[in-house]
Design a protein around this motif. Structure first.
Motif, PDB file in Angstrom:
ATOM      1  N   LEU A 468       0.832  -1.197   0.000  1.00 33.17           N
ATOM      2  CA  LEU A 468       0.000   0.000   0.000  1.00 33.17           C
ATOM      3  C   LEU A 468       0.873   1.255   0.000  1.00 33.17           C
ATOM      4  O   LEU A 468       1.963   1.260   0.587  1.00 33.17           O
ATOM      5  CB  LEU A 468      -0.914  -0.002   1.229  1.00 33.17           C
ATOM      6  N   PRO A 469       0.400   2.323  -0.610  1.00 37.73           N
ATOM      7  CA  PRO A 469       1.228   3.535  -0.723  1.00 37.73           C
ATOM      8  C   PRO A 469       1.395   4.251   0.609  1.00 37.73           C
ATOM      9  O   PRO A 469       0.501   4.249   1.461  1.00 37.73           O
ATOM     10  CB  PRO A 469       0.443   4.403  -1.715  1.00 37.73           C
ATOM     11  N   VAL A 470       2.538   4.866   0.775  1.00 39.13           N
ATOM     12  CA  VAL A 470       2.788   5.727   1.933  1.00 39.13           C
ATOM     13  C   VAL A 470       1.998   7.013   1.749  1.00 39.13           C
ATOM     14  O   VAL A 470       1.848   7.518   0.621  1.00 39.13           O
ATOM     15  CB  VAL A 470       4.292   6.021   2.067  1.00 39.13           C
ATOM     16  N   LEU A 471       1.461   7.533   2.867  1.00 44.49           N
ATOM     17  CA  LEU A 471       0.740   8.806   2.810  1.00 44.49           C
ATOM     18  C   LEU A 471       1.685   9.928   3.219  1.00 44.49           C
ATOM     19  O   LEU A 471       2.359   9.851   4.247  1.00 44.49           O
ATOM     20  CB  LEU A 471      -0.474   8.777   3.737  1.00 44.49           C
ATOM     21  N   HIS A 472       1.703  10.973   2.409  1.00 41.75           N
ATOM     22  CA  HIS A 472       2.523  12.156   2.684  1.00 41.75           C
ATOM     23  C   HIS A 472       1.592  13.303   3.044  1.00 41.75           C
ATOM     24  O   HIS A 472       0.649  13.613   2.298  1.00 41.75           O
ATOM     25  CB  HIS A 472       3.365  12.512   1.457  1.00 41.75           C
ATOM     26  N   GLU A 477      -2.780  18.670   3.743  1.00 45.39           N
ATOM     27  CA  GLU A 477      -3.073  18.017   2.463  1.00 45.39           C
ATOM     28  C   GLU A 477      -2.386  16.649   2.437  1.00 45.39           C
ATOM     29  O   GLU A 477      -1.191  16.537   2.734  1.00 45.39           O
ATOM     30  CB  GLU A 477      -2.569  18.871   1.305  1.00 45.39           C
ATOM     31  N   VAL A 478      -3.154  15.622   2.071  1.00 48.19           N
ATOM     32  CA  VAL A 478      -2.662  14.252   2.097  1.00 48.19           C
ATOM     33  C   VAL A 478      -2.542  13.733   0.667  1.00 48.19           C
ATOM     34  O   VAL A 478      -3.486  13.833  -0.124  1.00 48.19           O
ATOM     35  CB  VAL A 478      -3.603  13.333   2.900  1.00 48.19           C
ATOM     36  N   GLU A 504       9.690  18.929   3.695  1.00 48.28           N
ATOM     37  CA  GLU A 504       9.785  20.231   4.347  1.00 48.28           C
ATOM     38  C   GLU A 504       9.506  20.069   5.835  1.00 48.28           C
ATOM     39  O   GLU A 504       8.924  19.072   6.261  1.00 48.28           O
ATOM     40  CB  GLU A 504       8.777  21.208   3.730  1.00 48.28           C
ATOM     41  N   PRO A 505       9.909  21.037   6.677  1.00 51.73           N
ATOM     42  CA  PRO A 505       9.606  20.965   8.106  1.00 51.73           C
ATOM     43  C   PRO A 505       8.102  20.835   8.343  1.00 51.73           C
ATOM     44  O   PRO A 505       7.300  21.537   7.719  1.00 51.73           O
ATOM     45  CB  PRO A 505      10.149  22.287   8.650  1.00 51.73           C
ATOM     46  N   GLY A 506       7.738  19.891   9.224  1.00 54.72           N
ATOM     47  CA  GLY A 506       6.324  19.647   9.508  1.00 54.72           C
ATOM     48  C   GLY A 506       5.702  18.566   8.653  1.00 54.72           C
ATOM     49  O   GLY A 506       4.571  18.146   8.923  1.00 54.72           O
ATOM     50  N   ASP A 507       6.409  18.096   7.597  1.00 52.27           N
ATOM     51  CA  ASP A 507       5.867  17.026   6.762  1.00 52.27           C
ATOM     52  C   ASP A 507       5.767  15.726   7.563  1.00 52.27           C
ATOM     53  O   ASP A 507       6.606  15.441   8.434  1.00 52.27           O
ATOM     54  CB  ASP A 507       6.746  16.801   5.536  1.00 52.27           C
ATOM     55  N   VAL A 508       4.754  14.937   7.234  1.00 53.53           N
ATOM     56  CA  VAL A 508       4.499  13.671   7.925  1.00 53.53           C
ATOM     57  C   VAL A 508       4.392  12.553   6.899  1.00 53.53           C
ATOM     58  O   VAL A 508       3.768  12.725   5.842  1.00 53.53           O
ATOM     59  CB  VAL A 508       3.201  13.738   8.764  1.00 53.53           C
ATOM     60  N   LEU A 509       5.011  11.410   7.206  1.00 49.06           N
ATOM     61  CA  LEU A 509       4.895  10.200   6.395  1.00 49.06           C
ATOM     62  C   LEU A 509       4.222   9.122   7.244  1.00 49.06           C
ATOM     63  O   LEU A 509       4.644   8.864   8.371  1.00 49.06           O
ATOM     64  CB  LEU A 509       6.266   9.712   5.935  1.00 49.06           C
ATOM     65  N   VAL A 510       3.177   8.501   6.678  1.00 53.99           N
ATOM     66  CA  VAL A 510       2.436   7.456   7.387  1.00 53.99           C
ATOM     67  C   VAL A 510       2.588   6.145   6.618  1.00 53.99           C
ATOM     68  O   VAL A 510       2.118   6.019   5.489  1.00 53.99           O
ATOM     69  CB  VAL A 510       0.946   7.815   7.543  1.00 53.99           C
ATOM     70  N   GLU A 533      -8.730  10.610   4.927  1.00 53.35           N
ATOM     71  CA  GLU A 533      -9.580  11.594   5.593  1.00 53.35           C
ATOM     72  C   GLU A 533      -9.172  11.778   7.050  1.00 53.35           C
ATOM     73  O   GLU A 533      -9.123  12.905   7.556  1.00 53.35           O
ATOM     74  CB  GLU A 533     -11.039  11.143   5.507  1.00 53.35           C
ATOM     75  N   VAL A 534      -8.871  10.657   7.735  1.00 54.24           N
ATOM     76  CA  VAL A 534      -8.473  10.748   9.135  1.00 54.24           C
ATOM     77  C   VAL A 534      -7.148  11.483   9.267  1.00 54.24           C
ATOM     78  O   VAL A 534      -6.997  12.383  10.105  1.00 54.24           O
ATOM     79  CB  VAL A 534      -8.374   9.335   9.749  1.00 54.24           C
ATOM     80  N   VAL A 535      -6.177  11.121   8.428  1.00 58.23           N
ATOM     81  CA  VAL A 535      -4.853  11.744   8.519  1.00 58.23           C
ATOM     82  C   VAL A 535      -4.946  13.234   8.212  1.00 58.23           C
ATOM     83  O   VAL A 535      -4.269  14.060   8.842  1.00 58.23           O
ATOM     84  CB  VAL A 535      -3.872  11.033   7.567  1.00 58.23           C
TER      85      VAL A 535
END
Length: 709
Positions: A468-472, A477-478, A504-510, A533-535
């Motif tokens: 499954l793809p990683v969410l950025h 914005e996801v 960038e600073p603050g970016d999240v990878l799930v 939607e949750v992320v």
């Protein structure tokens, strides 16, 4: 004039012949004599009793045995004769051969024209056959009643055994049930390194196992008594030499230190006085597992006569109970061993969460409870170099030990190549080649990524192999990173691509596995949309807060293993918006001593992240609670932290339902000092939970008390 011919009178000879040939025994008694002597009998009477008229008259007043006498019936007959009325009573009569039989006697008077009773007619009905039939029917009814009772007892035992575990909590209830129904006293004994009561009573002097001494008898011997040691039948039962129940004389003399001696002394001391006094004998049944005797069921029949004092139905119930208890206990122990083995295997293959220089990383793994705590999901976070971090998440098909073994092989292979080659695509190509040669029997998908630091920024390189793809996430914005895709591991024959993304600073990878989003009522596409939607709506500013919020909304009822990794690039503005975090953290820890240190480290990091002062207090409380869960509980340990606004609430959950107990200064009690420390630092309590128990503590604000340092 009537056409019916007039009947002629019956001649007396014909009447006499009819009465003589009548199948019913008849006797004619002289009514003028108060003793009613017999004056005439028919053939049926002679056949039934063996007496003719003269013999019957001669033996008429012979007494019957005391046990067959019916004084009330005789009194009723005399009263009816005196009142000149008919009477029917059941009497016991003696035959010519001396036997006594029961018959129904109907006595009727014969009155002449002057209203005088000249004779009494006695008609007899032999009740022997009917009584035998009734007795047989009563015996059948009693036997059926005993069988129904036995089946009911066995059913109740089965119900109690549904909650059995290795700690044998229902065995005392089963023994109580047996005492209430079929025996006078019952108790289970465990053969676990030596005999001991299953309910833990009187375990100060337990025996030490096969072939070892069991302690001296505690009963005194009368002068002149026979002290020749008898056979150690109990030890023979424990060793499997005997497979049938044995009797244990409670006043017997056995070899010093033998199992029979120890058990006889214990039963003599614990059993009811009315059953153990005198020459009482206990009945001992083996509680056998598949390969060895797990314990004993010892009973005292109400009659106190050992096996002879037990009805066959009661003996059958006891044998079935002992057999079922043995099999259920054996199954519970086997399941517990497999469960612990699988959990240990799974946890050993997952990395311990550690700090990553320059990144905020949070990891989570939970196996589906229906899959014996083992599965094929895994994650890995690698500090390849000071400026390169590798993140892997994958899923092997299956939920068994083979899947876990395949996962362990893949994890080792990926780890090895990732340290050698930092570009994800070429690493997966090498993994494809090796996996094809290793013939791993399970297909697997994974995502391999590397985060490289250059100056003050980070770059993400990633490649997907059927996963499954990683969410950025950036500024709410996801985006699902669909590029860099390829077939499952072992099927990538045309090379693997690597995609690059500047962070960038603050970016999240799930990173996640399908257990987080897949449900029976929706497909993967809908699951990814729900996760997106949750992320996108997460308000937390740190990776742990983000992960906890995702789990709280999506992982409440997972149908598969769940693995999640959240990576966040720190943002200098985080301290300005820290209050937006939900302030809740959760860790799932293996039940092993190393988890204590991991829990201490986690709570210190969390207190610092939440800007909570006096982290040392919380660290000490968490250390004590997790240590208690590891030492006295079982199953994995769940640690949760909550910022309540006026302090830190700590919750530790384990699989042991027994409550924590603080030491009260008793010289024989070990442990409990940790709870005393917790009491100095926090308000605390506990409650039952679905898994076992949950112990909570709310750390009081303030400095660490000097006495607790």
């Amino acid at each position: 004039m009537s056409d019916v011919p007039e009947r002629s009178a019956v001649e007396p000879v014909v009447l006499e012949r009819a009465l003589r040939d009548l199948a019913v025994p008849i006797a004619l008694l002289d009514g003028a004599d108060p003793h009613l002597p017999v004056v005439w009998v028919n053939r049926a009477f002679e056949v039934s009793t063996g007496y003719d008229a003269a013999d019957a008259r001669r033996h008429q007043r012979d007494p019957v045995p005391p046990g067959a006498r019916r004084p009330d019936a005789l009194l009723a007959v005399r009263e009816a004769v005196r009142e000149r009325r008919e009477v029917t009573q059941t009497l016991s009569l003696r035959r010519a051969d001396g036997s006594v039989y029961t018959c129904l006697v109907h006595l009727s008077p014969l009155v002449d024209a002057d209203d005088r009773i000249t004779h009494w007619v006695a008609a007899l009905q032999d009740l022997t056959e009917r009584i035998s039939h009734d007795a047989a029917q009563s015996a059948l009814v009693a036997a059926e009643r005993r069988e129904r009772r036995a089946l009911g007892i066995v059913a109740q035992v089965s119900d109690l055994l549904m909650d059995v575990d290795d700690r044998m909590t229902p065995l005392h209830e089963i023994a109580t049930l047996l005492c209430d129904t079929i025996v006078g006293w019952a108790r289970f004994y465990v053969n676990d390194g030596g005999l001991r009561p299953a309910d833990g009573i009187d375990s100060n002097h337990p025996p030490s196992g096969k072939g070892r001494r069991h302690g001296a008898p505690t009963r005194s011997v009368e002068p002149g008594a026979d002290t020749t040691p008898g056979p150690d039948a109990v030890q023979m039962l424990l060793d499997g030499v005997k497979d049938r129940p044995v009797e244990l004389p409670l006043d017997g003399w056995f070899p010093r230190g033998s199992a029979s001696s120890w058990l006889a002394a214990h039963v003599h001391a614990q059993g009811p006085h009315e059953l153990v006094d005198g020459a009482a004998r206990a009945a001992v049944f083996s509680v056998s597992g598949r390969r060895r005797v797990l314990g004993l069921l010892v009973v005292l029949p109400r009659a106190g006569r050992g096996l002879d004092g037990l009805e066959q139905s009661a003996r059958t119930v006891l044998e079935l109970t002992a057999r079922r208890v043995g099999l259920v206990i054996d199954n519970a122990r086997l399941y517990d061993r497999e469960h612990r083995l699988a959990e240990t295997l799974q946890r050993a293959m997952l990395p311990q969460q550690a700090d990553v220089d320059g990144l905020d990383v949070w990891t989570y793994y939970a196996p589906n409870s229906e899959n014996v705590q083992v599965g094929g999901d895994w994650y890995d976070v690698l500090q390849i170099s000071p400026d390169v971090v590798g993140v892997v998440i994958g899923d092997v098909v299956g939920h068994d030990v083979e899947a876990a073994a395949a996962m362990g092989q893949l994890r080792s292979v990926v780890r090895s190549y990732a340290y050698d080659i930092t570009i994800p695509g070429p690493v997966l190509e090498r993994v494809d080649q090796l996996v094809a040669g290793m013939r791993i029997p399970r297909s697997a998908g994974l995502v391999l990524s590397t985060l490289t630091r250059s100056g003050g920024s980070w770059r993400l390189d990633y490649s997907r192999a059927g996963h499954l793809p990683v969410l950025h996430v950036r500024e709410g914005e996801v985006i699902a990173l669909m590029e860099g895709g390829g077939p499952l591991i072992g099927f990538g024959g045309e090379g693997r691509s690597t995609q690059t993304l500047a962070l960038e600073p603050g970016d999240v990878l799930v990173y996640y596995t399908d257990g987080l989003i897949e449900r029976r009522d929706r497909g993967l596409r809908e699951g990814i949309d729900a996760l997106t939607e949750v992320v996108g709506g997460v308000t937390a500013r740190d990776s742990a807060g983000i992960g906890e919020e995702i789990l709280s909304r999506l992982a409440d009822h997972p149908e598969d293993d769940v693995a999640v990794v959240v990576v966040r690039v720190p943002d200098p503005r985080d301290h300005l918006e820290r209050g937006r975090s939900p302030r809740r953290r959760r860790w799932s820890l293996p039940s092993e001593p190393s988890s204590i240190g991991r829990a201490r480290h986690a709570v210190v990091r969390t207190c610092h992240a939440w800007d909570m002062p006096n982290a040392a207090n919380a660290e000490l409380v968490v250390s004590e609670l997790v240590a208690n869960a590891v030492l006295h509980g079982f199953g994995h340990v769940s640690l949760q932290l909550y910022d309540t606004g006026d302090g830190l609430r700590i919750e530790v959950e384990d699989g042991n339902p027994a409550p924590p107990i603080a030491t009260d200064g008793h010289p024989g009690r070990v442990g409990g000092f940790g709870i005393k420390i917790v009491e100095r630092l926090a308000d605390w309590g506990w409650r039952p939970s679905a898994r076992g128990k949950l112990v909570w503590a709310k750390v009081r604000p303030g400095d660490l008390p000097p006495s607790a340092r």
